[in-house]
Design an enzyme around this catalytic site. Structure first.
Site, mmCIF file in Angstrom:
data_model
loop_
_atom_site.group_PDB
_atom_site.id
_atom_site.type_symbol
_atom_site.label_atom_id
_atom_site.label_comp_id
_atom_site.label_asym_id
_atom_site.label_seq_id
_atom_site.Cartn_x
_atom_site.Cartn_y
_atom_site.Cartn_z
ATOM 1 N N ASN A 8 0.866 -1.186 0.000
ATOM 2 C CA ASN A 8 0.000 0.000 0.000
ATOM 3 C C ASN A 8 0.900 1.233 0.000
ATOM 4 O O ASN A 8 1.505 1.560 1.011
ATOM 5 C CB ASN A 8 -0.893 -0.039 1.260
ATOM 6 N N TRP A 9 0.961 1.875 -1.148
ATOM 7 C CA TRP A 9 1.890 3.009 -1.272
ATOM 8 C C TRP A 9 1.367 4.295 -0.649
ATOM 9 O O TRP A 9 2.096 5.274 -0.574
ATOM 10 C CB TRP A 9 2.214 3.243 -2.755
ATOM 11 N N LYS A 10 0.094 4.318 -0.286
ATOM 12 C CA LYS A 10 -0.506 5.538 0.289
ATOM 13 C C LYS A 10 -0.232 6.725 -0.645
ATOM 14 O O LYS A 10 -0.281 6.551 -1.857
ATOM 15 C CB LYS A 10 0.012 5.753 1.707
ATOM 16 N N HIS A 93 -9.525 1.484 5.040
ATOM 17 C CA HIS A 93 -8.221 1.606 5.708
ATOM 18 C C HIS A 93 -8.361 2.560 6.889
ATOM 19 O O HIS A 93 -9.136 3.524 6.821
ATOM 20 C CB HIS A 93 -7.172 2.127 4.707
ATOM 21 N N GLU A 95 -6.640 4.917 7.891
ATOM 22 C CA GLU A 95 -6.399 6.328 7.572
ATOM 23 C C GLU A 95 -7.640 6.959 6.922
ATOM 24 O O GLU A 95 -7.946 8.125 7.161
ATOM 25 C CB GLU A 95 -5.143 6.463 6.690
ATOM 26 N N GLU A 162 -5.280 -4.870 10.754
ATOM 27 C CA GLU A 162 -4.234 -3.871 10.937
ATOM 28 C C GLU A 162 -4.460 -3.128 12.252
ATOM 29 O O GLU A 162 -5.239 -2.157 12.290
ATOM 30 C CB GLU A 162 -4.256 -2.864 9.787
ATOM 31 N N GLY A 168 2.545 2.359 10.763
ATOM 32 C CA GLY A 168 3.490 3.460 10.590
ATOM 33 C C GLY A 168 4.227 3.850 11.863
ATOM 34 O O GLY A 168 4.865 4.895 11.935
ATOM 35 N N SER A 200 3.471 -2.003 10.265
ATOM 36 C CA SER A 200 4.927 -2.057 10.440
ATOM 37 C C SER A 200 5.554 -3.395 10.044
ATOM 38 O O SER A 200 6.487 -3.869 10.695
ATOM 39 C CB SER A 200 5.313 -1.683 11.878
ATOM 40 N N GLY A 221 2.931 -1.102 4.218
ATOM 41 C CA GLY A 221 2.943 0.318 3.863
ATOM 42 C C GLY A 221 4.365 0.771 3.586
ATOM 43 O O GLY A 221 4.922 0.537 2.505
ATOM 44 N N GLY A 222 4.986 1.389 4.574
ATOM 45 C CA GLY A 222 6.316 1.992 4.416
ATOM 46 C C GLY A 222 7.356 1.105 3.748
ATOM 47 O O GLY A 222 8.083 1.551 2.853
HETATM 48 P P1 PGA Z 1 2.896 0.417 7.554
HETATM 49 O O1 PGA Z 1 1.428 0.607 6.946
HETATM 50 O O2 PGA Z 1 3.434 -0.879 7.025
HETATM 51 O O3 PGA Z 1 3.662 1.602 7.108
HETATM 52 O O4 PGA Z 1 2.721 0.357 9.059
HETATM 53 C C1 PGA Z 1 0.560 -0.479 6.792
HETATM 54 C C2 PGA Z 1 -0.776 -0.029 6.262
HETATM 55 O O5 PGA Z 1 -1.248 1.053 6.632
HETATM 56 O O6 PGA Z 1 -1.388 -0.722 5.424
#
Ligand code: PGA
Length: 245
Positions: A8-10, A93, A95, A162, A168, A200, A221-222
């Site tokens: 997930n590149w956000k 998600h 966010e 999640e 994050g 994470s 994500g990251g």
């Molecule tokens: P993260 O994000 O790996 O940066 O914690 C995961 C996500 O939000 O899908």
């Protein structure tokens, strides 16, 4: 069984940097036994699709609006995304829920639209730190599953657990903490649904997480933004699955 590894590149990567990433990744994952999906920003979907079409790298969208079309300024429909090359979509998600105020009702409408339009949904659920600390994790999970999946056949739905406190933050759930909730979700749904862990995930913890019997893959994500770390997570997932199968 193969691991399902999603990136997930956000709000990261442009159409050109995303395309370059995909051009490098496609030959590296060519004969690997894993399902791999990237969720780039909307505008990068066509350029990624151009280089991934017909390959084992699949594309998904990070969100969409549930209505078919009309006066919804700033929104994008499932049909538009499919035509642009998306096969999957993340829904709910944390966010989207916490920064943009998406409700469980909206999440449910999106799930119904995804299933009806043939976009494969990845439903995100997870508890906040305060909910975990006060012993309400399973209640939250149950609530989000009931609300999100109401009237939806779960057959084609992928769940991503999640925990919000792990997204994050560099703080991953331990493999045991994640497994406990994955096990709970699969018993609660009483169906064999794919359940990914997210929060994470990095090369250093991906293997341990994916050796757990109810963890079918990861939503990253990251650590999905750089090709080497994403590739290492894929390799570690494959290794974990070879051992547990
Ligand atoms: P993260 O994000 O790996 O940066 O914690 C995961 C996500 O939000 O899908």
């Amino acid at each position: 069984m193969r691991p399902f590894i999603a990136g997930n590149w956000k709000m990261n990567h442009t159409p050109s940097s995303g395309k370059k990433f995909a051009e490098e990744l496609v030959p590296r994952i060519k004969s690997l036994g894993a399902d791999i999906v990237i969720f780039p920003p909307f505008v990068a979907i066509p350029s990624l699709y151009e280089v991934t079409k017909g390959t084992s790298l699949k594309i998904g969208a990070q969100d969409f609006y549930w209505e078919e079309k009309g006066a919804f300024t700033g929104e994008i429909s499932a049909e538009m995304l499919k035509e642009a090359g998306a096969e999957y979509a993340i829904i709910g998600h944390s966010e989207r829920r916490n920064i943009f105020g998406e409700s469980d009702e909206l999440v449910n409408l999106k799930l119904k639209t995804a299933v009806d339009s043939g976009l494969k949904p990845v439903l995100c659920i997870g508890e906040k730190l305060a909910e975990r600390e006060s012993g309400r994790t399973k209640d939250k999970i149950k609530f989000q599953l009931d609300a999100g999946l109401s009237g939806v056949s779960t057959e084609k739905v992928i769940i991503a657990y999640e925990p919000i406190w792990a997204i994050g933050t560099g703080k991953t759930a331990t493999p045991q903490q994640a497994e406990e909730i994955h096990c709970f979700i699969s018993e609660y749904l009483d169906e064999r649904v794919k359940i990914l862990y997210g929060g994470s995930v990095k090369p250093a913890n991906a293997y341990q997480l994916m050796t757990q019997s109810h963890i079918d893959g990861v939503l990253v994500g990251g650590a999905s933004l750089k090709i080497d770390s994403f590739y290492d997570i894929i390799r570690n997932g494959i290794k974990a699955f070879e051992e547990k199968n």
